[in-house]
Design an enzyme around this catalytic site. Sequence first.
Site, PDB file in Angstrom:
ATOM      1  N   GLY A  50      -4.431   5.113  -5.317  1.00  0.00           N
ATOM      2  CA  GLY A  50      -5.075   6.234  -5.540  1.00  0.00           C
ATOM      3  C   GLY A  50      -5.974   6.548  -6.868  1.00  0.00           C
ATOM      4  O   GLY A  50      -5.508   7.196  -7.782  1.00  0.00           O
ATOM      5  N   TYR A  51      -7.245   6.016  -6.906  1.00  0.00           N
ATOM      6  CA  TYR A  51      -8.258   5.910  -7.862  1.00  0.00           C
ATOM      7  C   TYR A  51      -9.247   6.761  -7.723  1.00  0.00           C
ATOM      8  O   TYR A  51      -9.575   7.757  -8.409  1.00  0.00           O
ATOM      9  CB  TYR A  51      -8.633   4.640  -8.252  1.00  0.00           C
ATOM     10  CG  TYR A  51      -7.640   3.747  -9.134  1.00  0.00           C
ATOM     11  CD1 TYR A  51      -6.165   4.104  -9.327  1.00  0.00           C
ATOM     12  CD2 TYR A  51      -8.174   2.843 -10.095  1.00  0.00           C
ATOM     13  CE1 TYR A  51      -5.308   3.580 -10.296  1.00  0.00           C
ATOM     14  CE2 TYR A  51      -7.282   2.151 -11.105  1.00  0.00           C
ATOM     15  CZ  TYR A  51      -5.913   2.372 -10.819  1.00  0.00           C
ATOM     16  OH  TYR A  51      -5.143   1.747 -12.016  1.00  0.00           O
ATOM     17  N   GLU A 107      -6.946  -7.060 -10.882  1.00  0.00           N
ATOM     18  CA  GLU A 107      -7.413  -7.167  -9.747  1.00  0.00           C
ATOM     19  C   GLU A 107      -8.943  -7.835  -9.692  1.00  0.00           C
ATOM     20  O   GLU A 107      -9.097  -8.585  -8.613  1.00  0.00           O
ATOM     21  CB  GLU A 107      -8.091  -5.686  -9.214  1.00  0.00           C
ATOM     22  CG  GLU A 107      -8.870  -5.202  -7.864  1.00  0.00           C
ATOM     23  CD  GLU A 107      -9.130  -3.959  -7.764  1.00  0.00           C
ATOM     24  OE1 GLU A 107      -9.578  -3.742  -6.529  1.00  0.00           O
ATOM     25  OE2 GLU A 107      -8.927  -3.090  -8.634  1.00  0.00           O
TER      26      GLU A 107
END
Length: 399
Positions: A127-128, A244
């Site tokens: 949830g970014y 990431e």
Amino acid sequence: MQLKESEAAQQFRAEVRRFIEDALPEEIANAPTVGVSIEKPLLKKWHRALYEKGWVAPSWPEEHGGTGWDVTQKHIFQEECARANAPRLMAFGLTMVGPVIYTFGNEAQKARHLPGILSGDVWWCQGYSEPGAGSDLASLKTKAVREGDHYIVNGQKIWTSYAHEADWIFCLVRTDENVKQQEGISFLLIDMKSPGIEVRPIVTIDGLHHLNEVFFSDVKVPAENLVGEENKGWTYAKFLLANERTGIAGVPESKRRIAQLKKMAGEERDGDGKTLIEDEGFCRRLAELEIELSSLEFTNLRKLAEAAAGKTLGAETSILKVIGSELAQKLQTLAVELVAFYAQPFHRDQLLGLVSQAPVGPDHAVTVFSNYAFGRATTIYGGSNEIQRGVLAKAVLGL
């Protein structure tokens, strides 16, 4: 850089290859990969096999379930998985939130969440991004207000991959509006079954459902789900993004795509009956991409070696994301050109298992357009490449 493998490395490669040959079913190796990975039930089956072998989280510390492998072993493992067409495991738990939890979380959070991430029993989403906060993530507006032993969360996230299949979501939320944007953000773990969460699908140009909007309406989140300190979430977010972007280079996957392109080119013929692998122009373009991939691979290996030596990876990892994502798009474009008019039929129904008739054209053409269409997003997700170039210019080159 030492490119010749030691005897120990060769033995390790043989061990990995034997395991994959025994543990990877054909139904998984041959499953169509569109978007991030294959369908959830098959992916969980492969995740479970790696978990039971103890190989599911090679980059984690041993005390938290990692393998203890060195950089060479990790690289060999990734190469052999790609060579066997093993699907890439979902990154949201293993690569993203897992390292944040074991690095910054408390003991209760580690005990509660790490086992489920390792086993694959609990799936996560990220949830970014928000409608007004994508690459400019610090401008996010989803708010969390502390009320006693809970936070009340209101707001919206967008482009949330696989939220419709996730059990938990890790969220950046604003907990202080009276300070600099980056200093008022916190990192919350939220159960997707919480009342007040609504997930709405976003169907992308590949015709499939990977993405979602997630709405939070007075969602009650226990304060114990706050990772680290309140208003320090930006620190944890940057840590997560560095991890990431190291994996987002996608070197093994690009190697696999090149091998697939060569195989396809050996089957596709031009108007004169020659295979495309005999075409000088095609071979030149493919060779140029292989050279680019080799350069990316060496850069990725250097970054991994630095991380293994204890160096904290910083803004320079953005180059892996930029080059890796653009190379993936070039390979997808070449695949579309290779199958030519067989890329035109829309194979969504075949991919979803909704029809019984054979696809138009060769089997290898079925996923070509869908992968090409989905691949347009690779230069956007994980931080758009325009922003990454800005990061490199400012933080690395000092411009």
